[in-house]
Design a protein around this motif. Structure first.
Motif, PDB file in Angstrom:
ATOM      1  N   VAL A 105       0.770  -1.159  -0.076  1.00  0.00           N
ATOM      2  CA  VAL A 105       0.024  -0.080  -0.159  1.00  0.00           C
ATOM      3  C   VAL A 105       0.825   1.280   0.020  1.00  0.00           C
ATOM      4  CG1 VAL A 105      -1.854   1.212   1.203  1.00  0.00           C
ATOM      5  CG2 VAL A 105      -1.768  -1.184   1.162  1.00  0.00           C
ATOM      6  N   LYS A 106       0.550   2.148  -0.941  1.00  0.00           N
ATOM      7  CA  LYS A 106       1.303   3.503  -1.192  1.00  0.00           C
ATOM      8  C   LYS A 106       0.175   4.627  -1.002  1.00  0.00           C
ATOM      9  CE  LYS A 106       2.190   2.017  -5.740  1.00  0.00           C
ATOM     10  NZ  LYS A 106       2.260   0.695  -5.476  1.00  0.00           N
ATOM     11  N   PHE A 107       0.418   5.770  -1.374  1.00  0.00           N
ATOM     12  CA  PHE A 107      -0.375   6.892  -1.777  1.00  0.00           C
ATOM     13  C   PHE A 107      -0.538   7.126  -3.086  1.00  0.00           C
ATOM     14  CE2 PHE A 107       1.355   7.347   2.645  1.00  0.00           C
ATOM     15  CZ  PHE A 107       0.291   7.468   3.357  1.00  0.00           C
ATOM     16  N   CYS A 108      -1.890   7.450  -3.429  1.00  0.00           N
ATOM     17  CA  CYS A 108      -2.281   7.798  -4.764  1.00  0.00           C
ATOM     18  C   CYS A 108      -1.331   8.865  -5.165  1.00  0.00           C
ATOM     19  CB  CYS A 108      -3.761   8.213  -4.731  1.00  0.00           C
ATOM     20  SG  CYS A 108      -4.259   8.647  -6.374  1.00  0.00           S
ATOM     21  N   SER A 109      -0.850   9.199  -6.512  1.00  0.00           N
ATOM     22  CA  SER A 109      -0.008   9.886  -7.008  1.00  0.00           C
ATOM     23  C   SER A 109      -0.884  11.278  -7.236  1.00  0.00           C
ATOM     24  CB  SER A 109       0.491   9.685  -8.070  1.00  0.00           C
ATOM     25  OG  SER A 109      -0.148   9.383  -9.139  1.00  0.00           O
ATOM     26  N   VAL A 110      -2.076  11.389  -7.332  1.00  0.00           N
ATOM     27  CA  VAL A 110      -3.003  12.442  -7.618  1.00  0.00           C
ATOM     28  C   VAL A 110      -3.817  12.832  -6.389  1.00  0.00           C
ATOM     29  CG1 VAL A 110      -4.992  13.187  -8.957  1.00  0.00           C
ATOM     30  CG2 VAL A 110      -3.572  11.417 -10.151  1.00  0.00           C
ATOM     31  N   CYS A 111      -4.426  12.187  -5.732  1.00  0.00           N
ATOM     32  CA  CYS A 111      -5.091  12.621  -4.476  1.00  0.00           C
ATOM     33  C   CYS A 111      -4.566  12.173  -3.298  1.00  0.00           C
ATOM     34  CB  CYS A 111      -6.653  12.355  -4.615  1.00  0.00           C
ATOM     35  SG  CYS A 111      -6.708  10.446  -4.274  1.00  0.00           S
ATOM     36  N   PHE A 112      -3.518  11.475  -2.990  1.00  0.00           N
ATOM     37  CA  PHE A 112      -2.876  11.076  -1.890  1.00  0.00           C
ATOM     38  C   PHE A 112      -3.721  10.012  -1.060  1.00  0.00           C
ATOM     39  CE2 PHE A 112      -0.930  14.718  -3.324  1.00  0.00           C
ATOM     40  CZ  PHE A 112       0.354  14.581  -3.528  1.00  0.00           C
ATOM     41  N   ASN A 113      -5.022   9.597  -1.482  1.00  0.00           N
ATOM     42  CA  ASN A 113      -5.571   8.432  -0.798  1.00  0.00           C
ATOM     43  C   ASN A 113      -4.711   7.244  -0.970  1.00  0.00           C
ATOM     44  OD1 ASN A 113      -7.797   7.145   0.360  1.00  0.00           O
ATOM     45  ND2 ASN A 113      -8.932   7.013  -1.651  1.00  0.00           N
ATOM     46  N   VAL A 114      -5.083   6.095  -0.026  1.00  0.00           N
ATOM     47  CA  VAL A 114      -4.385   5.063  -0.096  1.00  0.00           C
ATOM     48  C   VAL A 114      -4.672   4.182  -1.248  1.00  0.00           C
ATOM     49  CG1 VAL A 114      -4.095   4.665   2.312  1.00  0.00           C
ATOM     50  CG2 VAL A 114      -5.930   3.806   1.369  1.00  0.00           C
ATOM     51  N   SER A 115      -3.607   3.547  -1.924  1.00  0.00           N
ATOM     52  CA  SER A 115      -3.924   2.754  -2.845  1.00  0.00           C
ATOM     53  C   SER A 115      -2.840   1.674  -3.230  1.00  0.00           C
ATOM     54  CB  SER A 115      -3.945   3.695  -4.334  1.00  0.00           C
ATOM     55  OG  SER A 115      -3.792   2.852  -5.279  1.00  0.00           O
ATOM     56  N   GLU A 116      -3.069   0.603  -3.834  1.00  0.00           N
ATOM     57  CA  GLU A 116      -1.912  -0.368  -4.088  1.00  0.00           C
ATOM     58  C   GLU A 116      -1.471  -0.116  -5.391  1.00  0.00           C
ATOM     59  OE1 GLU A 116      -3.001  -4.575  -3.296  1.00  0.00           O
ATOM     60  OE2 GLU A 116      -4.256  -3.997  -1.759  1.00  0.00           O
ATOM     61  N   ASP A 117      -1.829   0.763  -6.453  1.00  0.00           N
ATOM     62  CA  ASP A 117      -1.377   1.134  -7.590  1.00  0.00           C
ATOM     63  C   ASP A 117      -1.078   2.553  -7.754  1.00  0.00           C
ATOM     64  OD1 ASP A 117      -2.472  -1.156  -9.027  1.00  0.00           O
ATOM     65  OD2 ASP A 117      -4.540  -0.390  -8.522  1.00  0.00           O
ATOM     66  N   GLU A 118      -0.514   3.173  -8.571  1.00  0.00           N
ATOM     67  CA  GLU A 118      -0.172   4.466  -8.796  1.00  0.00           C
ATOM     68  C   GLU A 118      -1.117   5.487  -8.476  1.00  0.00           C
ATOM     69  OE1 GLU A 118       2.854   7.628  -9.437  1.00  0.00           O
ATOM     70  OE2 GLU A 118       3.195   5.383  -9.025  1.00  0.00           O
ATOM     71  N   GLN A 119      -2.266   5.038  -9.073  1.00  0.00           N
ATOM     72  CA  GLN A 119      -3.621   5.820  -8.881  1.00  0.00           C
ATOM     73  C   GLN A 119      -4.663   4.972  -8.152  1.00  0.00           C
ATOM     74  OE1 GLN A 119      -5.041   8.036 -12.282  1.00  0.00           O
ATOM     75  NE2 GLN A 119      -3.363   9.055 -12.409  1.00  0.00           N
ATOM     76  N   CYS A 120      -5.423   5.730  -7.148  1.00  0.00           N
ATOM     77  CA  CYS A 120      -6.457   5.008  -6.298  1.00  0.00           C
ATOM     78  C   CYS A 120      -7.628   4.781  -7.321  1.00  0.00           C
ATOM     79  CB  CYS A 120      -6.756   5.869  -5.300  1.00  0.00           C
ATOM     80  SG  CYS A 120      -7.734   7.352  -5.617  1.00  0.00           S
ATOM     81  N   GLU A 156      -7.877  13.451   6.128  1.00  0.00           N
ATOM     82  CA  GLU A 156      -7.221  12.119   6.058  1.00  0.00           C
ATOM     83  C   GLU A 156      -8.090  10.928   5.188  1.00  0.00           C
ATOM     84  OE1 GLU A 156      -4.342  11.534   7.876  1.00  0.00           O
ATOM     85  OE2 GLU A 156      -4.492  13.026   9.223  1.00  0.00           O
ATOM     86  N   TYR A 157      -7.195   9.999   4.805  1.00  0.00           N
ATOM     87  CA  TYR A 157      -7.900   8.985   3.692  1.00  0.00           C
ATOM     88  C   TYR A 157      -8.971   8.229   4.512  1.00  0.00           C
ATOM     89  CZ  TYR A 157      -3.749   7.037   6.052  1.00  0.00           C
ATOM     90  OH  TYR A 157      -2.690   6.465   7.147  1.00  0.00           O
ATOM     91  N   LYS A 158      -9.143   8.225   5.823  1.00  0.00           N
ATOM     92  CA  LYS A 158     -10.262   7.562   6.556  1.00  0.00           C
ATOM     93  C   LYS A 158     -11.357   8.299   6.217  1.00  0.00           C
ATOM     94  CE  LYS A 158      -9.382   9.462  10.907  1.00  0.00           C
ATOM     95  NZ  LYS A 158      -8.259   9.318  11.962  1.00  0.00           N
ATOM     96  N   ASP A 159     -11.215   9.691   6.088  1.00  0.00           N
ATOM     97  CA  ASP A 159     -12.363  10.570   5.642  1.00  0.00           C
ATOM     98  C   ASP A 159     -13.046  10.282   4.275  1.00  0.00           C
ATOM     99  OD1 ASP A 159     -11.896  11.881   7.948  1.00  0.00           O
ATOM    100  OD2 ASP A 159     -10.525  13.406   7.070  1.00  0.00           O
ATOM    101  N   VAL A 160     -12.299   9.943   3.278  1.00  0.00           N
ATOM    102  CA  VAL A 160     -12.570   9.242   2.016  1.00  0.00           C
ATOM    103  C   VAL A 160     -13.601   8.361   2.220  1.00  0.00           C
ATOM    104  CG1 VAL A 160     -12.098   8.396  -0.144  1.00  0.00           C
ATOM    105  CG2 VAL A 160     -10.570  10.296   0.981  1.00  0.00           C
ATOM    106  N   VAL A 161     -13.302   7.252   3.028  1.00  0.00           N
ATOM    107  CA  VAL A 161     -13.958   6.097   3.255  1.00  0.00           C
ATOM    108  C   VAL A 161     -15.426   6.536   3.883  1.00  0.00           C
ATOM    109  CG1 VAL A 161     -14.030   4.069   4.491  1.00  0.00           C
ATOM    110  CG2 VAL A 161     -11.886   4.766   3.477  1.00  0.00           C
ATOM    111  N   ALA A 162     -15.549   7.599   4.944  1.00  0.00           N
ATOM    112  CA  ALA A 162     -16.744   8.001   5.512  1.00  0.00           C
ATOM    113  C   ALA A 162     -17.587   8.772   4.401  1.00  0.00           C
ATOM    114  CB  ALA A 162     -16.453   8.910   6.693  1.00  0.00           C
ATOM    115  N   ILE A 163     -17.064   9.533   3.651  1.00  0.00           N
ATOM    116  CA  ILE A 163     -17.817   9.996   2.477  1.00  0.00           C
ATOM    117  C   ILE A 163     -18.251   9.189   1.573  1.00  0.00           C
ATOM    118  CG2 ILE A 163     -17.886  11.966   0.793  1.00  0.00           C
ATOM    119  CD1 ILE A 163     -15.613  13.436   2.590  1.00  0.00           C
TER     120      ILE A 163
END
Length: 198
Positions: A53-68, A86-93
């Motif tokens: 797991v790394k961070f998306c190169s565009v939005c900085f969400n967690v991702s296993e790929d270059e982009q989420c 935080e990326y947990k906020d993305v999940v909540a939304i």
């Protein structure tokens, strides 16, 4: 205090957010009594998540790929950008199924007490994303606390010079709450954000 590796395990578990000394001890003893196969599976997943797991190169969400998956999804509206702490906020939304735009994860909130200023957040990257003119609305979805408000205020001032619609998530009384238990700020916001009854 326990001996050696048991105490080390309790100490390490206690360093996790939201895990106090008693919870750390309960988890440690649960792991000691668990089947070794289950413990190995947990250890393997922990190592795998750190490796993959790394961070998306565009939005900085967690991702296993270059982009989420959200940034890769062509059905998402590129003109609307929701800024979260935080990326947990993305999940909540995303759980609400109400939002169909894209995200930008700041990586925290402005907190002078903790030594976190605008330069420690991904604000520069946000401004770079907004420079191409694709985004027409920025939704500030920071937490409704002192740090989140400071961050939203800072971003609002920065974004005023751009030709953007800047909005903030509404806040107020929770469903099922009692007025007598609401704090003054929450109740005041509920009044300020009131809308016509349907």
């Amino acid at each position: 205090m326990y001996e050696g590796v048991v105490q080390d395990l309790i100490d390490e578990l206690g360093r996790l957010p939201g895990v106090g000394p008693k919870s750390a001890q309960r988890i440690a003893f649960h792991l000691l009594q668990a089947d070794p196969v289950d413990v190995r599976r947990l250890a393997d997943v922990l190592l795998e998540v750190k490796a993959k797991v790394k961070f998306c190169s565009v939005c900085f969400n967690v991702s296993e790929d270059e982009q989420c998956r959200i940034c890769r999804d062509p059905r998402r509206d590129p003109a609307v950008l929701c800024v979260v702490e935080e990326y947990k906020d993305v999940v909540a939304i995303e759980r609400t199924r109400e939002y169909r735009g894209r995200y930008h994860v700041l990586g925290g909130a402005i907190s002078p007490i903790d030594g976190i200023g605008p330069d420690q957040l991904r604000i520069r990257e946000l401004m770079t994303r907004l420079a191409d003119g694709v985004v027409t609305e920025v939704i500030l979805a920071t937490d409704p606390n002192l740090e989140g408000e400071a961050t939203a205020t800072y971003l609002t001032r920065m974004l005023k010079v751009m030709d953007l619609r800047v909005t903030r998530l509404a806040s107020g009384l929770p469903v099922g709450g009692d007025l007598e238990y609401a704090d003054e700020v929450t109740l005041g916001r509920a009044f300020a954000g009131r809308r016509a009854a349907e």
